[in-house]
Design an enzyme around this catalytic site. Structure first.
Site, short mmCIF file in Angstrom:
data_model
loop_
_atom_site.label_atom_id
_atom_site.label_comp_id
_atom_site.label_asym_id
_atom_site.label_seq_id
_atom_site.Cartn_x
_atom_site.Cartn_y
_atom_site.Cartn_z
N CYS A 197 0.82 -1.23 0.00
CA CYS A 197 0.00 0.00 0.00
C CYS A 197 0.84 1.26 0.00
O CYS A 197 0.32 2.35 -0.27
CB CYS A 197 -0.92 0.02 1.21
SG CYS A 197 -2.23 -1.19 1.08
N1 COA Z 1 -20.52 -9.05 6.99
C1 COA Z 1 -21.07 -9.10 8.22
N2 COA Z 1 -20.36 -9.31 9.35
C2 COA Z 1 -19.04 -9.46 9.22
C3 COA Z 1 -18.40 -9.43 7.98
C4 COA Z 1 -19.18 -9.21 6.83
N3 COA Z 1 -18.66 -9.14 5.59
N4 COA Z 1 -17.08 -9.62 8.15
C5 COA Z 1 -16.88 -9.78 9.47
N5 COA Z 1 -18.07 -9.69 10.12
C6 COA Z 1 -18.32 -9.83 11.56
C7 COA Z 1 -17.30 -10.72 12.23
O1 COA Z 1 -17.69 -12.06 12.12
C8 COA Z 1 -17.35 -10.22 13.66
O2 COA Z 1 -18.48 -10.79 14.30
P1 COA Z 1 -18.43 -11.20 15.87
O3 COA Z 1 -18.22 -9.89 16.59
O4 COA Z 1 -19.77 -11.81 16.09
O5 COA Z 1 -17.27 -12.11 16.01
C9 COA Z 1 -17.61 -8.73 13.50
O6 COA Z 1 -18.19 -8.55 12.20
C10 COA Z 1 -16.37 -7.87 13.63
O7 COA Z 1 -15.35 -8.40 12.76
P2 COA Z 1 -13.94 -7.73 12.64
O8 COA Z 1 -13.15 -8.45 11.60
O9 COA Z 1 -13.34 -7.58 13.99
O10 COA Z 1 -14.38 -6.30 12.06
P3 COA Z 1 -13.68 -4.91 12.17
O11 COA Z 1 -14.56 -3.99 12.89
O12 COA Z 1 -12.25 -4.99 12.60
O13 COA Z 1 -13.70 -4.44 10.62
C11 COA Z 1 -12.17 -4.26 8.76
C12 COA Z 1 -13.01 -5.19 9.64
C13 COA Z 1 -11.36 -5.10 7.80
C14 COA Z 1 -13.12 -3.35 7.99
C15 COA Z 1 -11.26 -3.39 9.63
O14 COA Z 1 -10.63 -4.17 10.62
C16 COA Z 1 -10.20 -2.66 8.85
O15 COA Z 1 -10.45 -1.98 7.87
N6 COA Z 1 -8.98 -2.72 9.35
C17 COA Z 1 -7.85 -2.02 8.75
C18 COA Z 1 -7.40 -2.81 7.58
C19 COA Z 1 -6.34 -2.13 6.80
O16 COA Z 1 -6.10 -0.96 6.85
N7 COA Z 1 -5.67 -2.90 6.01
C20 COA Z 1 -4.72 -2.41 5.15
C21 COA Z 1 -4.86 -3.21 3.93
S1 COA Z 1 -3.88 -2.56 2.70
#
Ligand code: COA
Length: 375
Positions: A154
């Site tokens: 990135c």
């Molecule tokens: N639809 C519905 N629910 C979902 C889901 C989806 N597509 N994906 C995950 N969930 C659920 C999970 O199962 C979890 O449920 P639980 O609480 O019952 O266990 C809950 O949502 C939270 O999941 P989590 O993975 O902890 O979500 P989050 O709030 O951390 O959001 C991201 C996920 C990826 C959006 C976020 O963590 C993010 O953007 N992080 C930074 C990533 C980044 O910058 N990466 C760089 C890449 S270049």
């Protein structure tokens, strides 16, 4: 150092693929895939539906552009299908890179004959060699100079800008195109509920030049700083040694594979926000800049919540869209191109003397700052 060796940003360019996948379309196809998978695997742990509400709340992403959406949203395929091209045809990655470069050259009024180098800086290269950058150099009609590829995930664009700026500072080049063709649809696992909504395709280009040849209205580069810190929280194990390790090609039979993008999103969020905020504040101090006085932040576009927190720590207050513009709502995460799209689309209104920051962060971990001032 003399004034002729001062690097500036002369112009930027953008290529946006016309196909758009909205969250509604994406989730409908994912949920149809889940229903089919569960029906076909009655004894296995059932897969769970995705949701539009979760995606928008957790990330801020509402839609993404891709090169061709048809196969991606087909629940029977769920991966891109880009027609194979012969070795005598321009490759897809070079094609979108060339489009972004031409846009940057047009904005600068720059003749390609004046360009000395092309750096193709992106998260994935379509092939090992010849370098994508050399193909782009050829397609642009450059008959001299040099080109090479670099990958810092990135942060590829900001690492490319510092590399180009260093060539100019050292006198090794006077005009350098940094191009970021990001076909992220190829590395995204569209069957993985945790990440299927994250990425989009795009290409950006940045023309970095010596100040004495730059067009009016260019941006002085006040300072650049790069940082890396090893982490396994964002990883893709696809590589040329897969066959030697007996791992073979990407296994598309189920929802998980380590040879496409995988991440621990929550850990990334928690670890990268303080790392980047501290880096920006330290770097601003080293340049004698007050971070709270920055006119605009063009931040990496991965997650709206991350950007809100970083901007708040840097500016000392909750940033509005004018101070920290968002493009991930319509582009999703476009890897290295995100902060450049934000700069490209949201910089024309700034006035002479306004100072801002282009900042990227992501896998590696890697982070890059480019402080700029409008002339
Ligand atoms: N639809 C519905 N629910 C979902 C889901 C989806 N597509 N994906 C995950 N969930 C659920 C999970 O199962 C979890 O449920 P639980 O609480 O019952 O266990 C809950 O949502 C939270 O999941 P989590 O993975 O902890 O979500 P989050 O709030 O951390 O959001 C991201 C996920 C990826 C959006 C976020 O963590 C993010 O953007 N992080 C930074 C990533 C980044 O910058 N990466 C760089 C890449 S270049």
């Amino acid at each position: 150092m003399t004034i002729t060796h001062q690097p500036v940003i002369s112009a930027t360019g953008l290529f946006t693929p016309p196909d758009i996948i909205t969250n509604d379309e994406l989730v409908a196809s994912f949920n149809a895939y889940v229903d089919r998978y569960n029906a076909a695997h009655p004894g296995a742990d059932p897969l769970t539906h995705s949701s539009v509400e979760f995606i928008e709340k957790a990330s801020g992403i509402k839609a993404r552009h891709v090169i061709d959406k048809r196969a991606i949203v087909d629940p029977a395929i769920m991966e891109p299908r880009y027609a194979a091209r012969g070795d005598d045809q321009i490759s897809l990655m070079a094609e979108i890179g060339v489009a972004a470069c031409r846009d940057a050259l047009a904005h600068a009024g720059r003749d390609i004959a004046d360009v000395d180098a092309v750096l193709c800086a992106a998260s994935n290269m379509q092939r090992a060699y010849p370098a994508m950058a050399v193909e782009i150099q050829h397609e642009l009609g450059m008959t001299r100079g040099f080109a090479f590829d670099m990958n810092v995930a990135c942060s590829s664009a900001t690492f490319g800008i510092q590399t180009a700026a260093d060539y100019i500072r050292a006198g090794n080049a006077r005009s350098v195109l940094v191009v970021n063709p990001e076909i992220t649809s190829g590395h995204l696992n569209w069957r993985d509920r945790d990440s299927h909504f994250i990425f989009g395709d795009v290409a950006t280009a940045v023309l970095v030049e010596a100040k004495d040849m730059a067009p009016a209205g260019h941006w002085d580069i006040l300072g650049t700083r790069l940082k890396t810190q090893f982490s396994n929280n964002i990883r893709n194990n696809f590589g040329f040694l897969n066959r030697a390790e007996g791992k073979g090609p990407v296994d598309q039979s189920g929802p998980k594979t380590d040879k496409l993008f995988v991440q621990e999103g929550r850990k990334v969020f928690k670890e990268v926000v303080p790392m980047v905020a501290e880096m920006i504040i330290d770097h601003a101090a080293a340049l004698g800049l007050d971070p709270a006085a920055l006119r605009r932040l063009w931040l990496h576009q991965a997650n709206q919540g991350m950007n809100r927190l970083i901007a708040q720590r840097v500016l000392g207050h909750e940033a509005n869209e004018d101070e920290s513009p968002t493009v991930l709502d319509t582009y999703a995460n476009t890897s290295s191109a995100g902060s450049i799209i934000a700069f490209h689309k949201h910089s024309a209104d700034l006035k002479s003397g306004d100072t801002g920051l282009i900042c990227s962060f992501g896998a590696g971990y890697s982070a890059g700052n480019v402080f700029v001032r409008k002339t």
